[in-house]
Structures are given as C-alpha cells and as structure tokens.
Design an enzyme around this catalytic site. Structure first.
Site, PDB file in Angstrom:
ATOM      1  N   CYS A 118       0.843  -1.198   0.000  1.00 54.34           N
ATOM      2  CA  CYS A 118       0.000   0.000   0.000  1.00 54.34           C
ATOM      3  C   CYS A 118       0.878   1.249   0.000  1.00 54.34           C
ATOM      4  O   CYS A 118       1.992   1.242   0.525  1.00 54.34           O
ATOM      5  CB  CYS A 118      -0.911  -0.013   1.224  1.00 54.34           C
ATOM      6  SG  CYS A 118      -2.068   1.391   1.292  1.00 54.34           S
ATOM      7  N   ASP A 120       0.451   3.764   1.759  1.00 57.44           N
ATOM      8  CA  ASP A 120       0.436   4.370   3.094  1.00 57.44           C
ATOM      9  C   ASP A 120       1.862   4.683   3.548  1.00 57.44           C
ATOM     10  O   ASP A 120       2.744   3.818   3.530  1.00 57.44           O
ATOM     11  CB  ASP A 120      -0.237   3.410   4.082  1.00 57.44           C
ATOM     12  CG  ASP A 120      -0.575   4.083   5.411  1.00 57.44           C
ATOM     13  OD1 ASP A 120       0.365   4.556   6.085  1.00 57.44           O
ATOM     14  OD2 ASP A 120      -1.756   4.121   5.771  1.00 57.44           O
ATOM     15  N   ARG A 122       3.202   5.044   6.322  1.00 58.69           N
ATOM     16  CA  ARG A 122       3.677   4.457   7.583  1.00 58.69           C
ATOM     17  C   ARG A 122       4.265   3.057   7.417  1.00 58.69           C
ATOM     18  O   ARG A 122       4.676   2.438   8.400  1.00 58.69           O
ATOM     19  CB  ARG A 122       2.511   4.399   8.582  1.00 58.69           C
ATOM     20  CG  ARG A 122       1.917   5.757   8.925  1.00 58.69           C
ATOM     21  CD  ARG A 122       0.590   5.602   9.645  1.00 58.69           C
ATOM     22  NE  ARG A 122      -0.441   5.040   8.779  1.00 58.69           N
ATOM     23  CZ  ARG A 122      -1.681   4.731   9.178  1.00 58.69           C
ATOM     24  NH1 ARG A 122      -2.011   4.908  10.444  1.00 58.69           N
ATOM     25  NH2 ARG A 122      -2.558   4.238   8.329  1.00 58.69           N
ATOM     26  N   HIS A 174      -2.375  -3.884   5.094  1.00 61.22           N
ATOM     27  CA  HIS A 174      -2.209  -3.472   6.494  1.00 61.22           C
ATOM     28  C   HIS A 174      -3.568  -3.185   7.111  1.00 61.22           C
ATOM     29  O   HIS A 174      -4.488  -2.698   6.447  1.00 61.22           O
ATOM     30  CB  HIS A 174      -1.303  -2.248   6.608  1.00 61.22           C
ATOM     31  CG  HIS A 174      -1.870  -1.005   5.988  1.00 61.22           C
ATOM     32  ND1 HIS A 174      -2.554  -0.054   6.717  1.00 61.22           N
ATOM     33  CD2 HIS A 174      -1.861  -0.557   4.706  1.00 61.22           C
ATOM     34  CE1 HIS A 174      -2.933   0.929   5.911  1.00 61.22           C
ATOM     35  NE2 HIS A 174      -2.528   0.657   4.688  1.00 61.22           N
ATOM     36  N   CYS A 177      -6.365   0.153   6.840  1.00 62.89           N
ATOM     37  CA  CYS A 177      -6.135   0.693   5.492  1.00 62.89           C
ATOM     38  C   CYS A 177      -7.243   1.670   5.110  1.00 62.89           C
ATOM     39  O   CYS A 177      -8.427   1.330   5.124  1.00 62.89           O
ATOM     40  CB  CYS A 177      -6.082  -0.450   4.480  1.00 62.89           C
ATOM     41  SG  CYS A 177      -5.803   0.094   2.781  1.00 62.89           S
TER      42      CYS A 177
END
Length: 288
Positions: A118, A120, A122, A174, A177
């Site tokens: 993803c 993302d 993090r 994750h 999400c």
C-alpha cells in the site's frame, strides 16, 4: 503445504533480520542524525522563535489555517532541506561501513523479492522487513491492488519475474487501510470510485462471510485480509508468474498483513500451489 512452509520460513527469517541486535544505523550516523537541524511544526497556539517566527515544539501537528505565509515558506524549506541532510549522513555512513558499497550498488540489482504494498506512508517495506537496498523490487499503490487493467503493476510484475528473476512475490496489506475503509463507505468518492470498486468487488465475492461478522472493526480487518488474498490470486493469474513457475518453480506468491499496534507482519499462509491449480482451469497461460 509447500507454500505455507516456505511463507512461514521466509517471514521468520525476515523478522529475525528486522529485529536482530545488529544496529540499522552506525553510532556515527545516529549522532549525525540526532544533531541534524530539527524541523519546526507550526500550530494555532504559537510561541515566538528568536527570529520572530511563530513556532511550536517539534512533532506538533501543523494547523495550516493559522499559519502566516512566511511561516509556511520556512516550514517547506526546512522539510525539504532535512531530507538532504539525512541523505548526506546516510551516504557517508554507508561508505564508512563499506567503501565499495556504492560501487556494488551501481553494478545492478538482483532482488529476491517483489513487494506489492500500500502507498500508506507508515509502511516502508525495507525498514519493517530488515531488507537492504537491492533486496526488494517495490511497487506501491492505494490498498495494494493488482488490477489487470493497471499497466503499471502489470509491467512491474512482468519485469520482476522475467528480467529480475525474483523468487518471492509478496502482496502486503495493512490493518487500518484507508482505501479499504473508503470502499466500505456508501459514498460517491469521485475519481477514486473506479479504483475502490476493485475492493468493493472483493466484498461482493465474500459478502456472506463479511456480513456474518457483527463487529465493525473485525469486519474491516477481515476485508483487509480478503483483499490481500484476492490480489494474490490476481498475481497468480498473470502469464509471467505461471510460466516462470512451470519452468523454474519460482516465484512463490505470499500474502501478508502489517499491524500498526505491534509492528509485526502476519502471514496469511496463502496456498500458492492450490490457487495456481484452481485458477488454471480458466486462466491457464502456460502454453504458447
């Protein structure tokens, strides 16, 4: 099953590398980064800096609505410059540890893994797995989707398998999400609609199982896992993966999920060989 054993062994190996006592940064680099000029994040309850700009302590969330124009300009300059400060420290540290590091890095890549994750911010693939530069070929998009109409991810898979000869393909989602959460929301999201439809289709395929889960967070987490599972199936449907496995017995496809609460990867133990056998009734692309 072969894939379960391989996936579990691989994940254990990566977790040992990620959480081993070996420091990821040398003492020299740690000192350099600690002494690097800190960023200032501005807020709606400011204090006066020595140069008369309004600031607050580092790591405070920025309230852009109450920032003066000169403060925004200063913030943007600092966030830009800090990246280059860290880059110089990292490059110097790598060269100090191994004078030939960049010579070897520039010679080419031979990664063992293709990581489809993803976007993302993090979840940095190399950091959570303990991998080094050159170990993983990485592709990221919203909600780690593998869509046959997405020439980007299809090109990445083809190049990784046919040219880089990767041994493992990891689809990593994750919990928490945002893309999956948005797909669960009955709302028109404009340009995102066609992309999120792929996740909504995952919900449709597993509607009975998901609807039987009464607790919203648990249903949300399960959809994250099922989305990873379906994207793994989409990887297996590709000609490059089927043909390489028929010839070389690799790559193996794995489905993992990262948890923010403990920082650990969960192996969904995707039955790669079982999926391959199942889907080839319709999607067999090994001939020709």
């Amino acid at each position: 099953m072969l894939n379960s054993r391989v996936g579990t062994t691989l994940l254990q190996s990566l977790n040992r590398r990620a959480f081993s006592p070996r420091p990821r940064l040398s003492p020299t680099l740690s000192v350099r980064l600690a002494s690097a000029r800190p960023l200032r994040f501005f807020s709606s309850s400011p204090t006066q800096d020595k140069d008369n700009t309004t600031t607050k302590s580092p790591h405070t969330k920025t309230d852009w609505r109450n920032m003066a124009e000169q403060d925004i300009t200063k913030y943007l300059r600092q966030t830009h410059d800090r990246v280059f400060e860290h880059n110089r420290c990292w490059a110097a540290d790598k060269k100090a540890q191994d004078p030939d590091f960049f010579v070897k890095l520039s010679a080419g890549q031979n990664p063992e893994y293709l990581w489809i994750g993803c976007s993302d911010s993090r979840i940095p693939a190399e950091q959570i797995t303990g991998l080094e530069p050159g170990d993983a070929f990485v592709h990221r998009n919203i909600a780690n989707l593998v869509c046959n109409t997405d020439l980007n991810v299809m090109s990445v898979i083809t190049y990784a398998v046919e040219h880089l000869k990767v041994k493992h393909i990891v689809v990593c989602g994750h919990y928490g999400c945002g893309g999956v959460k948005a797909a669960m929301t009955a709302k028109d999201l404009g340009l995102l609609n066609p992309w999120l439809r792929n996740i909504r289709d995952v919900y449709r395929l597993h509607e009975k199982e998901l609807d039987a889960i009464k607790e919203d967070d648990a249903r949300y987490d399960r959809l994250v896992e099922l989305n990873v599972y379906e994207q793994c199936r989409n990887v297996v449907k590709t000609a490059s993966v089927q043909q390489s496995y028929a010839k070389n017995k690799f790559p193996i496809v794995h489905g993992w999920v990262f948890g923010f609460h403990d920082g650990l990867l969960k192996d969904l133990e995707i039955d790669f060989e079982g999926i391959l056998k199942d889907i080839q009734k319709i999607y067999n692309l090994t001939e020709g």
